[in-house]
Design a protein around this motif. Structure first.
Motif, mmCIF file in Angstrom:
data_model
loop_
_atom_site.group_PDB
_atom_site.id
_atom_site.type_symbol
_atom_site.label_atom_id
_atom_site.label_comp_id
_atom_site.label_asym_id
_atom_site.label_seq_id
_atom_site.Cartn_x
_atom_site.Cartn_y
_atom_site.Cartn_z
ATOM 1 N N MET A 1 -41.375 69.032 -2.190
ATOM 2 C CA MET A 1 -40.876 68.542 -0.873
ATOM 3 C C MET A 1 -42.271 67.628 -0.324
ATOM 4 O O MET A 1 -43.164 68.159 -0.468
ATOM 5 C CB MET A 1 -40.436 69.615 0.033
ATOM 6 N N ASP A 2 -41.910 66.875 0.490
ATOM 7 C CA ASP A 2 -43.109 66.106 0.978
ATOM 8 C C ASP A 2 -43.563 67.102 2.240
ATOM 9 O O ASP A 2 -42.887 67.293 2.968
ATOM 10 C CB ASP A 2 -42.396 64.685 1.855
ATOM 11 N N ALA A 3 -44.905 66.954 2.295
ATOM 12 C CA ALA A 3 -45.627 67.830 3.103
ATOM 13 C C ALA A 3 -45.402 67.505 4.617
ATOM 14 O O ALA A 3 -45.032 68.443 5.441
ATOM 15 C CB ALA A 3 -46.951 67.913 2.857
ATOM 16 N N ALA A 4 -45.526 66.128 5.011
ATOM 17 C CA ALA A 4 -45.089 65.889 6.425
ATOM 18 C C ALA A 4 -43.646 66.027 6.800
ATOM 19 O O ALA A 4 -43.323 66.374 8.016
ATOM 20 C CB ALA A 4 -45.246 64.226 6.280
ATOM 21 N N VAL A 5 -42.669 65.828 5.807
ATOM 22 C CA VAL A 5 -41.418 66.333 6.247
ATOM 23 C C VAL A 5 -41.126 67.717 6.528
ATOM 24 O O VAL A 5 -40.453 68.084 7.550
ATOM 25 C CB VAL A 5 -40.187 65.759 5.095
ATOM 26 N N ASP A 8 -42.740 68.711 9.660
ATOM 27 C CA ASP A 8 -42.211 68.158 10.944
ATOM 28 C C ASP A 8 -40.691 69.092 11.195
ATOM 29 O O ASP A 8 -40.354 69.565 12.154
ATOM 30 C CB ASP A 8 -41.701 66.648 10.528
ATOM 31 N N VAL A 9 -40.108 69.568 9.972
ATOM 32 C CA VAL A 9 -38.747 70.542 9.966
ATOM 33 C C VAL A 9 -39.318 71.621 10.795
ATOM 34 O O VAL A 9 -38.590 72.130 11.825
ATOM 35 C CB VAL A 9 -38.331 70.683 8.678
ATOM 36 N N VAL A 10 -40.263 72.303 10.152
ATOM 37 C CA VAL A 10 -40.764 73.548 10.915
ATOM 38 C C VAL A 10 -41.324 73.469 12.246
ATOM 39 O O VAL A 10 -40.931 74.152 13.317
ATOM 40 C CB VAL A 10 -41.985 74.189 10.054
ATOM 41 N N ARG A 11 -41.984 72.342 12.591
ATOM 42 C CA ARG A 11 -42.261 72.228 14.124
ATOM 43 C C ARG A 11 -40.923 72.015 15.181
ATOM 44 O O ARG A 11 -40.979 72.628 16.361
ATOM 45 C CB ARG A 11 -43.359 70.866 14.251
ATOM 46 N N SER A 12 -40.041 71.235 14.263
ATOM 47 C CA SER A 12 -38.794 71.278 15.272
ATOM 48 C C SER A 12 -38.129 72.408 15.359
ATOM 49 O O SER A 12 -37.423 72.603 16.479
ATOM 50 C CB SER A 12 -37.968 70.089 14.343
ATOM 51 N N TYR A 13 -38.041 73.247 14.397
ATOM 52 C CA TYR A 13 -37.498 74.549 14.613
ATOM 53 C C TYR A 13 -38.124 75.259 15.943
ATOM 54 O O TYR A 13 -37.228 75.514 16.695
ATOM 55 C CB TYR A 13 -37.963 75.318 13.235
ATOM 56 N N GLN A 68 -51.503 77.540 13.410
ATOM 57 C CA GLN A 68 -51.878 77.301 11.929
ATOM 58 C C GLN A 68 -50.650 77.201 11.009
ATOM 59 O O GLN A 68 -49.753 77.841 11.380
ATOM 60 C CB GLN A 68 -52.815 78.449 11.221
ATOM 61 N N MET A 69 -50.647 76.276 10.460
ATOM 62 C CA MET A 69 -49.813 75.887 9.275
ATOM 63 C C MET A 69 -50.108 75.658 8.008
ATOM 64 O O MET A 69 -51.202 74.672 7.809
ATOM 65 C CB MET A 69 -48.668 74.700 10.006
ATOM 66 N N VAL A 70 -49.473 76.386 6.881
ATOM 67 C CA VAL A 70 -50.083 75.984 5.537
ATOM 68 C C VAL A 70 -48.871 75.493 4.834
ATOM 69 O O VAL A 70 -47.881 76.213 4.866
ATOM 70 C CB VAL A 70 -50.775 77.309 4.949
ATOM 71 N N ILE A 71 -48.955 74.354 4.223
ATOM 72 C CA ILE A 71 -47.825 73.938 3.344
ATOM 73 C C ILE A 71 -47.884 73.828 1.964
ATOM 74 O O ILE A 71 -49.139 73.407 1.389
ATOM 75 C CB ILE A 71 -47.670 72.310 3.943
ATOM 76 N N GLY A 72 -47.433 74.732 1.111
ATOM 77 C CA GLY A 72 -47.187 74.840 -0.167
ATOM 78 C C GLY A 72 -45.879 73.748 -0.675
ATOM 79 O O GLY A 72 -45.629 72.913 -0.138
ATOM 80 N N ASP A 73 -45.824 73.952 -2.073
ATOM 81 C CA ASP A 73 -44.881 73.110 -2.814
ATOM 82 C C ASP A 73 -43.370 73.069 -2.113
ATOM 83 O O ASP A 73 -42.759 72.166 -1.860
ATOM 84 C CB ASP A 73 -44.524 73.662 -4.271
ATOM 85 N N ASP A 74 -42.844 74.494 -1.896
ATOM 86 C CA ASP A 74 -41.465 74.638 -1.134
ATOM 87 C C ASP A 74 -41.676 75.499 -0.068
ATOM 88 O O ASP A 74 -40.467 75.753 0.398
ATOM 89 C CB ASP A 74 -40.589 74.798 -2.276
#
Length: 119
Positions: A1-5, A8-13, A68-74
């Motif tokens: 999944m695209d890291a930016a997307v 954005d989804v999590v921030r929107s949550y 803090q936000m850490v983004i992995g593959d999924d």
């Protein structure tokens, strides 16, 4: 999944939760969502997830601050603070959330950890 997307989804949550925009919240999650949180049995599926947010959630009138936000593959991991009300009492506490995504960009699993007994 695209890291930016996914970020954005999590921030929107958090924005939607704080605004009590629950239809927008539900649109971010898959129908087979599983949500685990401290002191409670897991929520399994959209019906239980909706019921929790619309009828049973003990937190209200609050604000999430993402530190803090850490983004992995999924998966997106978040560390932050919540300040608001829980069962009529003012509270402020730290949290860590893990949001796992499916191939369609929907959150399929959510796990919350806090320094409170239940949320």
């Amino acid at each position: 999944m695209d890291a930016a997307v996914s970020s954005d989804v999590v921030r929107s949550y958090y924005d939607y939760i704080d605004a009590e925009a629950y239809d927008d919240v539900f649109a971010l999650f898959a129908e087979d969502i599983v949500y685990e949180r401290p002191g409670q049995p897991p929520l399994d599926g959209m019906a239980e997830f909706r019921e929790f947010y619309l009828e049973s959630r003990p937190l209200e009138d609050g604000e999430h601050v993402v530190e803090q936000m850490v983004i992995g593959d999924d998966t997106v991991a978040v560390r932050g603070r919540f300040s608001g009300e829980q069962d009529g009492e003012r509270v402020s506490f730290g949290f860590s959330d893990f949001h796992q995504f499916d191939e369609n960009g929907k959150i399929t699993e959510r796990t919350t950890y806090t320094d409170r007994d239940t949320v």
